[in-house]
Design an enzyme around this catalytic site. Structure first.
Site, PDB file in Angstrom:
ATOM      1  N   TYR A   1       0.806  -1.213   0.000  1.00 20.52           N
ATOM      2  CA  TYR A   1       0.000   0.000   0.000  1.00 20.52           C
ATOM      3  C   TYR A   1       0.840   1.264   0.000  1.00 20.52           C
ATOM      4  CZ  TYR A   1      -4.296   2.589   0.684  1.00 20.52           C
ATOM      5  OH  TYR A   1      -5.355   3.435   0.511  1.00 20.52           O
TER       6      TYR A   1
ATOM      7  N   TRP B   1       2.768   3.209   1.964  1.00 16.87           N
ATOM      8  CA  TRP B   1       2.989   4.258   2.955  1.00 16.87           C
ATOM      9  C   TRP B   1       4.133   3.936   3.917  1.00 16.87           C
ATOM     10  CZ3 TRP B   1       1.307   9.126   3.743  1.00 16.87           C
ATOM     11  CH2 TRP B   1       0.194   9.567   3.039  1.00 16.87           C
TER      12      TRP B   1
END
Length: 785
Positions: A113, A115
């Protein structure tokens, strides 16, 4: 290393640029001196660096070792065995080859994802995708994000690509200088706008709102939560019922049209499809005029409030803002679209400080100028697999391989994934209905996770590879809207046997015969030089200062030039609609869309509309749960850090509810409460406050999932993760985005014995030697799946 000033080294995180010093026992963190409003999330680092939750050695789940790959109900409640790096990588390379040869690369899901690090080289999503593309020929990918899954799909049909509408639009400078009214649906909470992927050197949002308010700008916070606009904005609070913003906007536009206050000239010249929408708005299409009185009955405000607000917007420089939170809900496309229609009816789109600024205040990227030169980015290679899924449909894919689904006018099918490779993400934070997700993950043959700490995702994995934290490696911090590029020096040595993702993938690629292709002959430092050279060349071409890599690294940072504040495609369209048409089918603002109407989706028609929700409070679950972003951490990152821990009560996440709702349930401030619905239950600590509207309970996401009995079907989460309660369903057939912002729940005081919190404790592990002895005596493993 010592903690004297000479040993402080520059670094960066999604929540701010800083310097840090590590003396072998204590980490000291200092915000960048140029940051006017430093983010306290930096204080999560000191306790996290050597926390007991860190993964320190490669681990393999015992059941996977003993029985081989395949679906397994023991995922999430099994023990682990520590094995040497070389053996684990050998086993993993063999499993990757097995899946690829037996089922093709389309049986592998690349689940990252993105991050995990502000660094542009050690960006986990880029690393894992590059590895899968180069070493295996591709992977099943996900598209869009949990934050903006609906808006990323609807906006191109209405105005243009989301980045053009959100990232290159109205700036805070223009708001300070020009805006008369900021009408913020979902607010503009500082907890959101203080983070940005790639880092942020100057947090300006609080001061910009203060300066605009002092000049006379009016801020209106349409939200069930008062803190969704900071006090510096001196906001008016309109506590509308959650999920009803589209109805409120319809009531506002109806009032404007009914009283002749809408901008007919703008709608005629710059917009397409107004007559179709107006027939719906005025009730000619369905017999129901969308009056202020009609809207009031839905959103819980008085009709007079809606009429007065609509009239007050006429003739003012108005900026309509719609937050990410509104589209993280059932029919989330509708408020995004309707916000643009409201701004168009006011004739404001494209004006300096006016119009429509989707997601302003959601990230520190937004409301800023773009840099004039590119930043560093690791090339990911070419993906030979065409199959993809909307990111929030991961559980559907694993539970229903081969099943058809709708997406943006297409009829697609879920691939049959056998192996998921996760690096840089924690789906047990960002996915909904965790109990359903647990069942989905148990359908895999193999789940591989790179992790710095024992998240719930790592606990459900078969192979856990310990990776470094950002403080334990070198990188370059850069964001396309931040004027500071940062040389991210290593602050501390890696904990235990942790390794950089890049080194792990390089060694795996070697076992697959693809090391040279993956590394291109470079180690990590050589890649940093290579990536920096792209920025340096652009600086040289402009005639700007362009130090070589060694000078940049020694200096620690480099100021980058920024582009003019030009307002992006919306300003260009306003200034010259013929020369700069919007990238929509008509070249104009799509008030209604023949394309969307042609898709035939009942849950996303050809114009913005109020659509009743399936998930709504009832007699069994009478409260709205608002599961929003946390204030003490980014998502679930460093939940075990000091700042995050200090925000908890009795070690549990804090939920907020109105005094009337608390009194009706015998709940007082500080009580531990149980939140529950048909999907699950969790414990949290109560904070009783009038900052939450009646009928609403707010519990932020990000507390690490901590099941009291991991073997149970629907275990109680004792720590306070709201995603045991949220609904795992797409926003609509158009976008299939995440709808986890809202749920219907009940809350009661918890009077039982408080179970211990074990979220940060490493899972049970067996010794390598004992496991090998037991394996010598064990029966054969399961047949190859």
């Amino acid at each position: 290393m010592s903690t004297d000033l000479g040993k402080f080294r520059p670094h960066s995180a999604h929540w701010g640029v800083f310097s840090a010093a590590w003396n072998g026992e204590t980490l000291t963190v200092r915000p960048h001196p140029g940051d006017p409003d430093p983010n306290l999330l930096l204080q999560n680092f000191p306790a996290a660096l050597r926390h007991r939750a860190r993964v320190t050695t490669p681990m393999v789940r015992r059941g996977w070792l003993e029985r081989g790959p395949g679906p397994d109900a023991q995922r999430g409640c099994d023990t682990f065995v520590a094995l040497p790096w070389a053996e684990v990588l050998d086993r993993l390379a063999a499993e990757l080859q097995r899946v690829q040869r037996a089922h093709g690369a389309e049986a592998i899901f690349g689940g990252s994802y993105g991050w995990s690090s502000a660094g542009r080289f050690h960006h986990a999503q880029s690393q894992v995708h590059r590895f899968l593309n180069i070493a295996l020929g591709g992977y099943v990918r996900s598209v869009n994000s949990y934050s903006a899954g609906a808006s990323a799909v609807i906006l191109p049909h209405v105005l243009g690509p989301m980045d053009e509408v959100a990232r290159r639009n109205v700036t805070w400078e223009r708001i300070v200088g020009h805006t008369g009214v900021v009408l913020a649906f979902g607010g503009m909470a500082l907890r959101n706008s203080r983070v940005a992927s790639g880092g942020i050197s100057r947090h300006v949002e609080r001061d910009a709102m203060r300066r605009a308010a002092e000049r006379g700008c009016r801020f209106v916070n349409v939200s069930p939560l008062l803190p969704d606009l900071p006090p510096e904005a001196n906001p008016e609070w309109l506590p509308a019922r959650p999920g009803t913003d589209t109805a409120l906007m319809l009531g506002l536009v109806h009032t404007l049209v009914d009283e002749g206050l809408h901008d007919r000239a703008f709608l005629a010249e710059f917009c397409d499809g107004w007559p179709t929408f107006e027939d719906y708005l005025m009730g000619r299409a369905d017999g129901q005029p969308k009056t202020a009185a009609w809207a009031a009955g839905i959103c819980g405000l008085a009709p007079k409030q809606i009429v007065t607000l609509a009239r007050s917007l006429h003739g003012r420089r108005v900026l309509v803002v719609v937050s990410h939170s509104l589209q993280r809900a059932e029919h989330g496309e509708q408020p995004v679209w309707m916000g643009a229609v409201l701004a168009a009816a006011l004739g404001q789109i494209g004006l300096p400080g006016g119009g429509y600024a989707y997601a302003l205040g959601t990230l520190a990227h937004y409301g800023k100028r773009l840099n004039a030169v590119p930043g560093a980015a690791l090339p990911q290679g070419s993906n030979g697999v065409k199959a993809s899924i909307p990111v929030a449909r991961i559980a559907d894919m694993l539970l229903h391989p081969g099943e058809a689904f709708n997406y943006d006018g297409q009829r697609l099918a879920y691939p049959h994934v056998r192996l998921a490779y996760w690096a840089g993400g924690n789906p047990f934070h960002h996915h909904q209905d965790i109990n359903r997700l647990r069942e989905a993950f148990r359908r895999l043959d193999t789940l591989v996770v790179h992790e710095a700490a024992w998240t719930a995702t790592a606990r459900h994995a078969d192979i856990v590879l310990p990776c470094t934290m950002t403080l334990e490696r070198e990188d370059i911090g850069a964001a396309p809207t931040d004027p500071l590029m940062v040389a991210m020096h290593r602050i501390a040595e890696p904990v235990g046997l942790a390794r950089d993702d890049y080194d792990i993938f390089a060694d795996l690629a070697e076992r697959l015969g693809r090391r040279e292709a993956f590394t291109e002959g470079r180690d990590a430092r050589a890649w940093l030089r290579h990536l920096y050279d792209k920025t340096r060349a652009a600086l040289q071409a402009r005639g700007d200062e362009a130090p070589d890599f060694d000078a940049f690294w020694s200096r620690g940072e480099l100021s980058l030039p920024q582009s003019a504040d030009d307002g992006g495609i919306l300003r260009a369209f306003r200034d010259d609609p013929v020369g700069h048409p919007l990238p929509t089918p008509s070249g104009k603002v799509q008030i209604s869309s023949p394309v969307l109407a042609g898709f035939g989706y009942a849950d996303c028609p050809g114009h913005p509309a109020w659509l009743p929700k399936q998930e709504a409070p009832d007699s069994r679950h009478p409260l709205f749960l608002v599961a929003n972003q946390p204030a003490t951490r980014l998502h679930s990152q460093l939940d075990f850090g000091g700042h995050s821990a200090a925000g908890k009560i009795r070690g549990r996440e804090v939920c907020r509810l109105h005094p009337g709702d608390a009194a009706a349930r015998g709940i007082t401030d500080g009580d531990v409460v149980r939140l529950f619905n048909q999907r699950g239950a969790c414990l949290a600590a109560a904070r009783v406050t009038e900052e939450v509207m009646a009928g609403v309970v707010q519990l932020p996401t990000g507390a690490w999932y901590d099941p009291h009995d991991p073997a149970a079907d629907r275990p109680l989460c004792v720590h306070g993760n709201p995603n045991v309660l949220t609904r795992d369903a797409g926003t609509s057939s158009l976008a299939q985005g995440c709808s986890g912002q809202l749920a219907a729940v009940q809350v009661e005081r918890y009077d039982g014995e408080l179970p211990p919190i074990r979220a940060y404790e490493p899972p049970p592990a067996g010794a390598e030697g004992a496991w090998r002895v037991s394996m010598a005596r064990a029966p054969a493993a399961r047949p190859e799946p």
